[in-house]
Design an enzyme around this catalytic site. Structure first.
Site, PDB file in Angstrom:
ATOM      1  N   HIS A 190      40.633  44.668  48.558  1.00  0.00           N
ATOM      2  CA  HIS A 190      39.616  44.625  49.592  1.00  0.00           C
ATOM      3  C   HIS A 190      38.771  45.888  49.529  1.00  0.00           C
ATOM      4  CE1 HIS A 190      43.275  46.240  51.637  1.00  0.00           C
ATOM      5  NE2 HIS A 190      42.427  47.120  52.111  1.00  0.00           N
TER       6      HIS A 190
ATOM      7  N   GLY B  48      37.189  39.295  54.612  1.00  0.00           N
ATOM      8  CA  GLY B  48      36.731  40.569  55.162  1.00  0.00           C
ATOM      9  C   GLY B  48      37.792  41.240  56.005  1.00  0.00           C
TER      10      GLY B  48
ATOM     11  N   ARG C 176      33.585  33.525  43.179  1.00  0.00           N
ATOM     12  CA  ARG C 176      34.359  32.726  44.123  1.00  0.00           C
ATOM     13  C   ARG C 176      33.699  31.373  44.337  1.00  0.00           C
ATOM     14  NH1 ARG C 176      34.451  37.955  47.798  1.00  0.00           N
ATOM     15  NH2 ARG C 176      36.150  39.096  46.787  1.00  0.00           N
TER      16      ARG C 176
ATOM     17  N   ASP D  94      39.777  36.848  51.120  1.00  0.00           N
ATOM     18  CA  ASP D  94      38.411  37.375  50.975  1.00  0.00           C
ATOM     19  C   ASP D  94      37.566  37.145  52.228  1.00  0.00           C
ATOM     20  OD1 ASP D  94      38.918  38.041  48.179  1.00  0.00           O
ATOM     21  OD2 ASP D  94      38.705  35.894  47.779  1.00  0.00           O
TER      22      ASP D  94
END
Length: 431
Positions: free
Chosen positions: A41, A15, A303, A13
């Site tokens: 994603h 990016g 998260r 995660d």
């Protein structure tokens, strides 16, 4: 040659999808090499939001080939659905190629994943319950079904019968659960295979031919290095190798890799259970989570949030051979009075510089922080490091100093035009 690998340096995660999409503008081929549809994603482009799980981001651009390599475990049902959703957004998928050696996730893998996780109770790993681990288990046990098998009706029938017999015995005897029906799985998944048949080929040939022609090839890793089954926080890891899996998972030689780009966020996040030394369980963590929209693309789970951990990213740099850094989500920290960077750990009065293998040892470590002043200014329109307020610039510069790696890009927002390039990686591979 012109090959670049993109890897996440944290727990996923980071990016990577955004950076892959950005760097793919200079690529002819974009390839996945490990993981499955547990690795979602999101890409913002052309006024659209694309949520991808299995399909490489190059599929958005007709002039590029998108490759799902042999190291990926493919859920045919999920992939057919993803292609249908992309078609609704005007993406044809005609430029997709799927390895005939890629292993297939079937319904019994998903059921087994859920049963195994439930049986662990408090010791659960935090799997996404998508059958990734059981599919890789079958691969290692040499009983897996590959895409080439799925396309051959007789072979698929034979192997599915054998596998389902064994799995049903396990469901009944070990987990006291109900068996699965062969006919339902066979008919449904054979049809998925026929729908995907047009894309299936030997992708190693496709990739090596492109490399031999000096075309730019971008390899897209899933998850992050701290979830690597060998180099991550075992056993709280995935079942594949984000760190060094590109050569085996794509079918290209190590000598053909030019640059390895590590992607990190300006803070740290993690989904699921497992160690997290810099985790924030206070209002600062809540602030970052909400500002960064930190909820899983696939699971929707909040998260876990923590400060940037240089020990983690230095470990990733070493084991993956990272040559360049992309730093994302700097804007998320805007509004904090102070920001912190973990520069080392401390255990029993001794400084620990390297990430330990032992989780017991790690649990006895406390983060050693450097505290820097935060910033209040809006940085979402910054185009250069000099455009950043002094405190934000000092924060970025300190991270790169601690990691000892050149900064390739920095991002101040989710859109492609908010990713700012300090040096073009494709210029580096052409030197």
């Amino acid at each position: 040659m012109g090959t670049v690998v993109i890897v996440g340096t944290q727990w996923g995660d980071e990016g990577k999808g955004k950076i892959t999409d950005f760097l793919s503008q200079g690529a002819k081929v974009v390839s996945r090499y490990q993981g499955g549809d547990n690795a979602g994603h999101t890409i913002h482009a052309n006024g659209e939001v694309y949520k991808l799980r299995l399909v490489p981001s190059g599929v958005l651009y007709p002039h590029q080939l998108s490759v799902i390599g042999n190291g990926v475990v493919v859920n045919p049902k999920s992939l057919v659905g993803e292609l249908a959703r992309l078609a609704e957004q005007g993406v044809t998928g005609e430029n997709l190629r799927i390895s005939d050696r890629a292993h297939v996730i079937l319904p019994y893998h998903i059921k087994l994943d859920k049963l195994q996780e439930a049986a662990k109770g408090a010791d659960k790993i935090g799997t996404t319950n998508r059958g990734i681990g059981p599919a890789y288990m079958d691969k290692a046990a040499r009983v897996g079904i590959r895409m080439a098998d799925l396309l051959d009706k007789e072979i698929f029938e034979e192997r599915l019968k054998a596998n389902l017999k064994a799995k049903n015995e396990e469901f009944v005897k070990v987990y006291d659960s109900t068996p699965m029906n062969f006919d339902d799985i066979f008919e449904e998944y054979y049809q998925y295979g026929q729908q995907l048949k047009q894309y299936v080929c030997d992708t190693s040939i496709v990739l090596n031919d492109a490399i031999d022609k000096s075309e730019h090839v971008l390899f897209e890793g899933a998850q992050g290095i701290m979830l690597d089954i060998d180099q991550g926080t075992y056993p709280f890891v995935t079942s594949s190798n984000p760190a060094g899996g590109v050569t085996v998972g794509a079918g290209v030689g190590a000598s053909k890799i030019d640059r390895v780009v590590g992607v990190a966020k300006a803070y740290t996040s993690r989904v699921g259970d497992g160690p997290f030394p810099t985790e924030l369980l206070d209002k600062t963590g809540d602030f970052i989570r909400n500002a960064g929209h930190e909820f899983g693309t696939v699971t929707g789970r909040p998260r876990r949030i923590g400060w940037f951990d240089a020990v983690v990213v230095r470990h990733s740099r070493r084991v993956a051979g990272i040559t360049d850094l992309c730093l994302n989500s700097i804007d998320v920290l805007t509004g904090l009075d102070k920001v912190k960077i973990c520069v080392a750990y401390e255990r029993d009065g001794e400084r620990v510089e390297n990430y330990p293998a032992s989780l017991k040892f790690l649990s006895e470590c406390k983060p050693v922080y450097e505290e820097l002043p935060g910033w209040q200014e809006d940085i979402t329109k910054a185009k250069t490091l000099d455009d950043l307020p002094e405190n934000a610039r000092r924060y970025v510069e300190r991270i790169t100093e601690l990691l000892g790696v050149d900064l390739l890009t920095f991002s101040v927002g989710p859109d492609r035009d908010q990713t700012n390039v300090l040096e073009n990686v494709w210029d580096k591979v052409s030197r």
